[in-house]
Design a protein around this motif. Sequence first.
Motif, PDB file in Angstrom:
ATOM      1  N   ILE A  63       0.963  -1.097  -0.024  1.00  0.00           N
ATOM      2  CA  ILE A  63       0.132   0.036  -0.037  1.00  0.00           C
ATOM      3  C   ILE A  63       0.983   1.325   0.009  1.00  0.00           C
ATOM      4  O   ILE A  63       0.533   2.102  -0.778  1.00  0.00           O
ATOM      5  N   TRP A  64       1.910   1.201   0.716  1.00  0.00           N
ATOM      6  CA  TRP A  64       2.852   2.236   0.712  1.00  0.00           C
ATOM      7  C   TRP A  64       4.096   2.497  -0.245  1.00  0.00           C
ATOM      8  O   TRP A  64       4.748   3.111  -0.536  1.00  0.00           O
ATOM      9  N   SER A  65       3.779   1.619  -1.325  1.00  0.00           N
ATOM     10  CA  SER A  65       4.283   1.427  -2.649  1.00  0.00           C
ATOM     11  C   SER A  65       5.920   0.839  -2.760  1.00  0.00           C
ATOM     12  O   SER A  65       6.638   1.350  -3.448  1.00  0.00           O
ATOM     13  N   TYR A  66       5.950  -0.011  -1.765  1.00  0.00           N
ATOM     14  CA  TYR A  66       7.291  -0.847  -1.546  1.00  0.00           C
ATOM     15  C   TYR A  66       6.906  -1.897  -2.488  1.00  0.00           C
ATOM     16  O   TYR A  66       6.113  -2.601  -2.376  1.00  0.00           O
ATOM     17  N   ASP A  67       8.312  -2.400  -2.962  1.00  0.00           N
ATOM     18  CA  ASP A  67       8.194  -3.868  -3.757  1.00  0.00           C
ATOM     19  C   ASP A  67       8.702  -4.768  -2.633  1.00  0.00           C
ATOM     20  O   ASP A  67       9.716  -4.766  -2.103  1.00  0.00           O
ATOM     21  N   VAL A  68       8.065  -5.792  -2.563  1.00  0.00           N
ATOM     22  CA  VAL A  68       8.045  -6.712  -1.387  1.00  0.00           C
ATOM     23  C   VAL A  68       8.263  -8.252  -2.009  1.00  0.00           C
ATOM     24  O   VAL A  68       7.702  -8.699  -2.946  1.00  0.00           O
ATOM     25  N   ALA A  69       9.296  -8.859  -1.219  1.00  0.00           N
ATOM     26  CA  ALA A  69       9.603 -10.219  -1.432  1.00  0.00           C
ATOM     27  C   ALA A  69       9.613 -10.830  -0.154  1.00  0.00           C
ATOM     28  O   ALA A  69      10.011 -10.323   0.837  1.00  0.00           O
ATOM     29  N   GLU A  70       8.962 -11.853  -0.103  1.00  0.00           N
ATOM     30  CA  GLU A  70       8.539 -12.895   1.002  1.00  0.00           C
ATOM     31  C   GLU A  70       9.721 -14.052   1.113  1.00  0.00           C
ATOM     32  O   GLU A  70       9.840 -14.631   0.055  1.00  0.00           O
ATOM     33  N   ALA A  71      10.031 -14.384   2.393  1.00  0.00           N
ATOM     34  CA  ALA A  71      10.813 -15.667   2.616  1.00  0.00           C
ATOM     35  C   ALA A  71      10.649 -16.390   3.906  1.00  0.00           C
ATOM     36  O   ALA A  71      10.232 -15.458   5.008  1.00  0.00           O
ATOM     37  N   ASP A  72      10.454 -17.866   4.003  1.00  0.00           N
ATOM     38  CA  ASP A  72      10.088 -18.220   5.116  1.00  0.00           C
ATOM     39  C   ASP A  72      11.242 -18.488   6.060  1.00  0.00           C
ATOM     40  O   ASP A  72      11.223 -18.920   7.360  1.00  0.00           O
TER      41      ASP A  72
ATOM     42  N   LEU B 129       5.877   2.114  11.904  1.00  0.00           N
ATOM     43  CA  LEU B 129       6.512   1.520  10.854  1.00  0.00           C
ATOM     44  C   LEU B 129       6.680   2.220   9.595  1.00  0.00           C
ATOM     45  O   LEU B 129       7.829   2.491   8.951  1.00  0.00           O
ATOM     46  N   GLU B 130       5.530   2.754   9.282  1.00  0.00           N
ATOM     47  CA  GLU B 130       5.473   3.704   8.083  1.00  0.00           C
ATOM     48  C   GLU B 130       6.235   4.795   8.102  1.00  0.00           C
ATOM     49  O   GLU B 130       7.349   5.394   7.336  1.00  0.00           O
ATOM     50  N   ASN B 131       6.311   5.473   9.417  1.00  0.00           N
ATOM     51  CA  ASN B 131       7.501   6.680   9.609  1.00  0.00           C
ATOM     52  C   ASN B 131       8.856   6.226   9.588  1.00  0.00           C
ATOM     53  O   ASN B 131       9.773   7.135   8.975  1.00  0.00           O
ATOM     54  N   PHE B 132       9.007   5.202  10.174  1.00  0.00           N
ATOM     55  CA  PHE B 132      10.463   4.697  10.211  1.00  0.00           C
ATOM     56  C   PHE B 132      10.841   4.389   8.516  1.00  0.00           C
ATOM     57  O   PHE B 132      11.941   4.960   8.299  1.00  0.00           O
ATOM     58  N   LEU B 133      10.068   3.877   7.841  1.00  0.00           N
ATOM     59  CA  LEU B 133      10.490   3.535   6.278  1.00  0.00           C
ATOM     60  C   LEU B 133      10.545   4.691   5.769  1.00  0.00           C
ATOM     61  O   LEU B 133      11.575   4.752   4.948  1.00  0.00           O
TER      62      LEU B 133
ATOM     63  N   ARG C 142      11.321   5.799  -7.160  1.00  0.00           N
ATOM     64  CA  ARG C 142      11.776   4.261  -7.238  1.00  0.00           C
ATOM     65  C   ARG C 142      11.090   3.314  -6.038  1.00  0.00           C
ATOM     66  O   ARG C 142      11.042   3.740  -4.997  1.00  0.00           O
ATOM     67  N   ARG C 143      10.792   2.273  -6.583  1.00  0.00           N
ATOM     68  CA  ARG C 143       9.960   1.192  -5.683  1.00  0.00           C
ATOM     69  C   ARG C 143      11.241   0.748  -4.953  1.00  0.00           C
ATOM     70  O   ARG C 143      12.046  -0.071  -5.477  1.00  0.00           O
ATOM     71  N   ASN C 144      11.109   1.061  -3.414  1.00  0.00           N
ATOM     72  CA  ASN C 144      12.280   0.376  -2.832  1.00  0.00           C
ATOM     73  C   ASN C 144      11.859  -1.163  -2.443  1.00  0.00           C
ATOM     74  O   ASN C 144      10.777  -1.354  -2.213  1.00  0.00           O
TER      75      ASN C 144
END
Length: 122
Positions: free
Chosen positions: A12-21, A100-104, A118-120
């Motif tokens: 939602i905040w426009s970051y590119d996300v990858a997940e890992a277990d 969290l959003e403020n930190f990012l 740029r999508r981080n």
Amino acid sequence: DTRFLFRTACEIWSYDVAEADNCEQCFSIGAYKVPDLVLFDSDIDFHESLRLMKTLQNSHVFYEVGFVFISGHAQTNVRQTALSSGANFFLLKPVDFVLLENFLRNYFRDKNLSVSSRRNNI
């Protein structure tokens, strides 16, 4: 469920996300997409979580990557240990997503990266 919440919020905040277990998946993802920041959700075993975070930090792939350590352990010494072990930020569960959003925003601003241009990668 927790990872779904983090992923959804970051997208939602426009970051590119990858997940890992696990660490192996982190290294696999890092081989083709080096993240700018890792949200590290500590499980029940705090010390094992610290060890895994240090394993990532000591690798050539994640050497300059920032870490947000997320934990349900509220003790002051847990926070201090995570931060002194290399976490850039400590976030206590239940998560305050505004915090969290403020930190990012501040983290990427300080790295001279613009979320709008740029999508981080998280």
